[in-house]
Design an enzyme around this catalytic site. Structure first.
Site, PDB file in Angstrom:
ATOM      1  CB  CYS A  72      -0.944   0.036   1.196  1.00 40.26           C
ATOM      2  SG  CYS A  72      -2.096  -1.328   1.229  1.00 40.26           S
ATOM      3  CG  HIS A 126      -0.184   3.416   4.120  1.00 42.99           C
ATOM      4  ND1 HIS A 126       0.213   3.436   5.432  1.00 42.99           N
ATOM      5  CD2 HIS A 126      -0.716   2.193   3.916  1.00 42.99           C
ATOM      6  CE1 HIS A 126      -0.061   2.272   5.982  1.00 42.99           C
ATOM      7  NE2 HIS A 126      -0.628   1.499   5.076  1.00 42.99           N
TER       8      HIS A 126
END
Ligand SMILES: *[C@@H]1O[C@H](CO)[C@@H](O)[C@H](O)[C@H]1NC(C)=O
Ligand SMILES: *[C@@H]1O[C@H](CO)[C@@H](O)[C@H](O)[C@H]1NC(C)=O
Ligand SMILES: *[C@@H]1O[C@H](CO)[C@@H](O)[C@H](O)[C@H]1NC(C)=O
Ligand SMILES: *[C@@H]1O[C@H](CO)[C@@H](O)[C@H](O)[C@H]1NC(C)=O
Ligand SMILES: *[C@@H]1O[C@H](CO)[C@@H](O)[C@H](O)[C@H]1NC(C)=O
Ligand SMILES: *[C@@H]1O[C@H](CO)[C@@H](O)[C@H](O)[C@H]1NC(C)=O
Ligand SMILES: *[C@@H]1O[C@H](CO)[C@@H](O)[C@H](O)[C@H]1NC(C)=O
Length: 514
Positions: A72, A126
């Site tokens: 991610c 993130h």
């Protein structure tokens, strides 16, 4: 008098700007977490995604779009700065590019600096250290990112088992009334996104990014979604039950996060290669598809409120997820299933009567320049390869896909470049070879997808000075997508592919050596 003249000049410039480039359009950018193209609109017959399918019906959809790293934070940092992981030096969750590498501009920041009102909802950057615990506010956003309140229970024991005890399960269908705050993060984000688009009154156009948390694990969603799917339909999803013999060990990801969940940790899945039992395989797949059906519903509720006649919309995922291909699970690899994502876009500039399939290869680093072109902002320059990266703060290492939408060029020469780090040759729990921290990285797998092949080379990597040694090789893979879409047969040792292998290797080394 001067003020009036300046005002008139300003109006004149606005009018000529509009005449030349059309009206300034809003932008909606939707990111799903860990979404592979498990969508009806991409031909997946098991998927139940009517809202995304309907959206694809009036959009361009890219069938070969790839993430730069199947994790991610590195993927999102790359996508949102328009730079590759090797430029950012970010392969884990634990550094912030502005303080670690360079004060690079981002996609939302570029829109903000061109008089857009920019807002993020849910998981866009993130969260945490990799966006400085601020989601890159105030640089990227006009106001702080909306984070759902229920997000903090994401990794809490909230999944009732058969006796009603709350566990930290992988597979987690729930009744909302049993959940903390009686809601789920994506439900909160959807409500906020609808509130934003339906009450927006400013004269400036907006850039809205909405990041859905699902289908990322755990697979927590309202119970009704799992009931839509039959377990048996997932039994034949792939035939792989064991790691292929010709796959180098360094390529393997032992899906440590799946094993760690309460409903899997006592199942005696042997480390590192498994296997997972047939029933459990189908259960994981069904839960993934149910999580996708859940966010598809939320996407449908949101997109119905967006005025499509003045909004550019782009939908994607940050990377894929293995559902048992090569007997692997989760992300953390350089395989097609871990890297390929849906990429769907539409603009009022290109009204479509039917979906437009684009087979040219695209990458997530292409999104930044593409959205800039779709909005008719000043085009982003290409980053200069030779200049020190810190001198070139606003540029892109991707390519705009806008010419493909205009029908200019075929993109036939495009390739996708991705990579994945490892702490060593063999899969390990400590350090975690699925997601090694920077200090532990010893090997980097570089992979290139051409229209016909995937070629991957795992080489020595020095995390102190970010250099790689192309002569110190830990693994090599080559798959022919014309006959092997599942990347089942590694062709490296086949003499008849000698020349192709050499050509691809030279091309990959050149592409990653800058
Ligand atoms: C980084 O860039 C932002 C705007 O892009 C600017 O406001 C800030 O002052 C810069 N920081 C440094 C340390 O140069
Ligand atoms: C990141 O956060 C730290 C701690 O709050 C702060 O000192 C630093 O200036 C921030 N970096 C940027 C680029 O804003
Ligand atoms: C799965 O494959 C087996 C053997 O190929 C076949 O007999 C069975 O009908 C298939 N099941 C489903 C649900 O497609
Ligand atoms: C798992 O393996 C351990 C050690 O071999 C054994 O004690 C335990 O009973 C096994 N558990 C299951 C659920 O098979
Ligand atoms: C949608 O946008 C168009 C173009 O700006 C505008 O004419 C129309 O009134 C808007 N529709 C709604 C429902 O706001
Ligand atoms: C990078 O570090 C490695 C290991 O310390 C060293 O062998 C190599 O020469 C260094 N490369 C450069 C360009 O500094
Ligand atoms: C491929 O390479 C092997 C040795 O690396 C060699 O023996 C073989 O003749 C080569 N085949 C062709 C078709 O070039």
């Amino acid at each position: 008098m001067t003020i009036i003249l300046l005002f008139l000049l300003h109006i004149f410039m606005l009018v000529t700007h509009s005449a030349k480039n059309g009206p300034r359009r809003n932008v909606v950018f939707v990111i799903f977490d860990d979404l592979r193209p498990a969508l009806g609109g991409y031909g997946d017959r098991l998927a139940q995604t009517p809202h995304l399918d309907a959206f694809i019906e009036e959009s361009y959809y890219f069938t070969r779009a790839y993430s730069q790293q199947s994790l991610c934070a590195p993927s999102r940092n790359s996508m949102l700065t328009g730079r590759r992981p090797d430029t950012l030096h970010l392969y884990d969750f634990y550094n912030y590019w502005r303080d670690f590498t360079g004060n690079f501009s981002t996609l939302p920041q570029y829109f903000k600096s061109h008089n857009y009102y920019t807002y993020g909802i849910g998981k866009v950057f993130h969260p945490g250290i990799s966006s400085n615990n601020t989601d890159d506010y105030p640089y990227s956003w006009s106001l702080p990112t909306f984070r759902p309140l229920s997000e903090k229970y994401m990794n809490s024991p909230v999944c009732p088992d058969v006796s009603g005890v709350l566990r930290k399960n992988l597979i987690c269908p729930v009744h909302l009334h049993t959940q903390p705050l009686k809601t789920l993060p994506d439900i909160e984000s959807t409500a906020e996104a609808i509130r934003f688009v339906s009450t927006y009154k400013r004269r400036r156009p907006f850039f809205l990014a909405v990041g859905f948390h699902k289908p990322h694990i755990n697979f927590r969603f309202p119970e009704q979604y799992i009931e839509r799917f039959n377990l048996e339909d997932f039994n034949n999803y792939t035939k792989d039950t064991h790691k292929p013999a010709d796959m180098p060990n360094v390529a393997w990801n032992p899906y440590i996060d799946v094993r760690a969940r309460d409903d899997f940790k006592h199942r005696n899945i042997s480390f590192p290669y498994g296997p997972i039992s047939t029933t459990q395989r189908s259960q994981i797949r069904r839960a993934y598809y149910a999580a996708v059906a859940y966010v598809d519903d939320l996407f449908g509720k949101f997109i119905a409120q967006v005025n499509r006649s003045n909004t550019i919309i782009l939908v994607t995922g940050d990377h894929g997820w293995s559902l048992g291909e090569h007997a692997e699970w989760a992300k953390y690899s350089n395989f097609e299933v871990a890297l390929r994502v849906p990429l769907v876009m539409r603009s009022p500039e290109f009204p479509l009567l039917a979906s437009q399939r684009v087979d040219a290869i695209a990458e997530l680093v292409d999104i930044f320049p593409t959205l800039v072109d779709l909005a008719h902002l000043p085009p982003l320059p290409q980053c200069k390869k030779s200049a020190a990266s810190s001198d070139d703060l606003t540029c892109s290492e991707g390519k705009s896909l806008y010419p493909l939408l205009q029908g200019v060029g075929s993109g036939e020469h495009h390739v996708a470049l991705s990579q994945y780090p490892r702490p060593g040759m063999e899969p390990t729990k400590h350090p975690n070879s699925d997601k090694p921290k920077l200090v532990n990285i010893k090997v980097m797998g570089y992979t290139m997808r051409t229209t016909m092949y995937r070629y991957t080379l795992w080489v020595r990597f020095n995390a102190n000075n970010f250099t790689k040694d192309w002569s110190d090789i830990f693994g090599e893979e080559m798959y022919d997508h014309r006959s092997d879409v599942g990347e089942e047969v590694n062709l490296i040792k086949r003499p008849e592919f000698n020349e192709t292998r050499k050509r691809l290797k030279d091309q990959l080394v050149a592409a990653f050596s800058n």
